[in-house]
Design an enzyme around this catalytic site. Structure first.
Site, PDB file in Angstrom:
ATOM      1  N   SER A 247      -3.403  -9.776  11.131  1.00 55.33           N
ATOM      2  CA  SER A 247      -4.135 -11.018  10.853  1.00 55.33           C
ATOM      3  C   SER A 247      -3.217 -12.136  10.379  1.00 55.33           C
ATOM      4  O   SER A 247      -3.648 -13.271  10.236  1.00 55.33           O
ATOM      5  CB  SER A 247      -5.225 -10.755   9.811  1.00 55.33           C
ATOM      6  OG  SER A 247      -4.654 -10.139   8.679  1.00 55.33           O
ATOM      7  N   ASP A 296      -2.608   1.538  10.599  1.00 58.60           N
ATOM      8  CA  ASP A 296      -2.085   1.614   9.222  1.00 58.60           C
ATOM      9  C   ASP A 296      -2.679   0.481   8.389  1.00 58.60           C
ATOM     10  O   ASP A 296      -1.976  -0.463   8.021  1.00 58.60           O
ATOM     11  CB  ASP A 296      -0.546   1.529   9.273  1.00 58.60           C
ATOM     12  CG  ASP A 296       0.087   1.677   7.903  1.00 58.60           C
ATOM     13  OD1 ASP A 296      -0.550   2.248   6.998  1.00 58.60           O
ATOM     14  OD2 ASP A 296       1.235   1.210   7.736  1.00 58.60           O
ATOM     15  N   CYS A 336      -3.747   4.467   2.899  1.00 56.65           N
ATOM     16  CA  CYS A 336      -2.884   4.361   1.711  1.00 56.65           C
ATOM     17  C   CYS A 336      -3.722   4.173   0.451  1.00 56.65           C
ATOM     18  O   CYS A 336      -3.204   3.786  -0.584  1.00 56.65           O
ATOM     19  CB  CYS A 336      -1.861   3.240   1.886  1.00 56.65           C
ATOM     20  SG  CYS A 336      -2.595   1.618   2.051  1.00 56.65           S
TER      21      CYS A 336
END
Ligand code: SAH
Length: 392
Positions: A247, A296, A336
């Site tokens: 983004s 990710d 994460c």
């Protein structure tokens, strides 16, 4: 004589097991003389010494523990020894990058030190560490002789400690806008002064190498690409093409430069500025397919209350990603968020496969690189997990 805090009865077990945090709810009484940031001795309700650490009443984690030895003074020698120990086992070349100090996991709660070649980048995450910056800077200089030490304490968690964000030069030269590092034979430009974390996702270093086993001749979709770590790794392992989506236009610019820097093809159309969640739907509507998809995303669960919402977002992302994969393709998917356990993450990905109507096999499990160790007595230090799924 150190100031003392006394625990409530029966709250000593985690401390004895060397968990490095004392929550405010476990504390019976704090010596009135102690100020936030001070060293304190932690005693049982019976007055027995348990451990020594630094205090901050403003935080729910009121004390972060440094030593469990009553005879060990927390003085300049203490910091020098802990820093030297942490740095001693991180084996690295002169131009490589590593996390040298991973906070609690290295016996240095609240402190992160990353090395990018001749530069050190420091994060002070707590009041206790913030007050020790001069000593830590001096000891790091003596130990590692870096060209410069730069602070990147521009992180939200400092608010919980009553600290404003801070960044800037601590010692030596100021690093350039782009520091070039070497990793696994490839070159990367890192924006250590403004990039995410301290500039680069060092926790994915070993995974950048591992994904190379899955990408030969593949058309790869690299979601949440940041500055192109996985793009460079995939292209140099003979991926046919890599489409990187993020983004942020700024990070994509650097991703493109990093691909070029390694003599790899960087077509403008392969770097797409878009919201991943809507972009994957657009690809699905266009009936586009890929051989390998890497996903990710940023930390989606910041607190206990956000786990459910995060789980839905992870599921949604992985579901659409699976629908974009050709039969026999690989989904390389990460989380994460420390609050999303490996077990929960696997269940989420399973749910995505069920709803996508795809069968999937886990062929490899991934985690944070070894310079981000997980302390057995502090399982909270494990946060990054990944699954390589072969999707049929
Ligand atoms: N894989 C990268 C690290 C990814 S960090 C590496 O190994 O270097 C997460 C990235 O996701 C950031 O670059 C951030 O800009 C981007 N991001 C966050 N939310 C996004 C969204 N909704 N759509 C696209 N990109 C997003």
């Amino acid at each position: 004589m150190s100031n003392k805090i006394i625990l409530k009865p029966n709250r000593d077990k985690p401390v004895r097991q060397k968990h490095p945090w004392i929550f405010s709810g476990a504390i019976e009484r704090i010596d009135s003389a102690s100020s936030d940031g001070d060293l304190v001795d932690v005693l049982t309700s019976q007055g027995e010494f348990l451990a020594r650490g630094y205090l901050n009443r403003r935080s729910q984690i009121a004390v972060r523990l440094l030593t469990w030895l009553e005879s060990e003074a927390v003085d300049e020698g203490f910091w020098a020894r802990r820093l030297a120990l942490a740095a001693s086992w991180r084996v690295m070349g002169a131009h490589e990058a590593r996390r040298l100090v991973n906070a609690e996991s290295d016996g240095l709660p609240g402190l992160v030190v990353d090395r990018y070649g001749e530069w050190l980048i420091v994060q002070a995450l707590t009041l206790g560490i913030d007050g020790l910056k001069p000593i830590i800077t001096q000891q790091l200089n003596a130990l590692l002789r870096p060209r410069g030490i730069y602070e990147r304490s521009d992180v939200d968690v400092r608010e919980k400690e009553g600290l404003a964000q801070a960044s800037g030069r601590l010692a030596g030269d100021e690093p350039p806008d782009r520091v070039e590092i070497e990793e696994g034979g490839y070159r990367y430009l890192v924006d250590v002064k403004r990039g995410h974390k301290t500039g680069f996702y060092l926790d994915q270093r070993e995974n950048r190498k591992k994904i190379q086993a899955y990408v030969a001749n593949a058309e790869v979709l690299n979601l949440f690409a940041y500055t192109g770590g996985f793009a460079v790794a995939a292209l140099s392992a003979d991926a046919k093409s890599v489409v990187s989506v993020d983004s942020s236009a700024d990070v994509l610019q650097l991703a493109q430069e990093n691909v070029r820097l390694n003599g790899l093809p960087a077509r403008a159309g392969d770097f797409v500025e878009a919201d991943v969640f809507s972009y994957v739907r657009k690809l699905r509507a266009e009936k586009r397919t890929f051989d390998v998809i890497i996903a990710d995303p940023p930390k989606l669960a910041q607190s206990q209350g956000q786990i459910e919402k995060a789980a839905r977002a992870y599921k949604d992302l992985n579901l659409v990603a699976m629908q974009l994969l050709r039969p026999g393709g690989y989904l390389i998917t990460f989380s994460c968020s420390g609050l999303v356990t490996p077990d929960l993450f696997q269940k989420i990905v399973f749910g995505a496969a069920v709803d996508a109507g795809r069968d999937a096999q886990i062929v490899e499990r991934l985690s944070q690189s070894s310079d981000h160790p997980v302390l057995l007595s502090f399982p909270e230090s494990e946060y990054l997990k990944g699954l390589v799924c072969r999707v049929c």
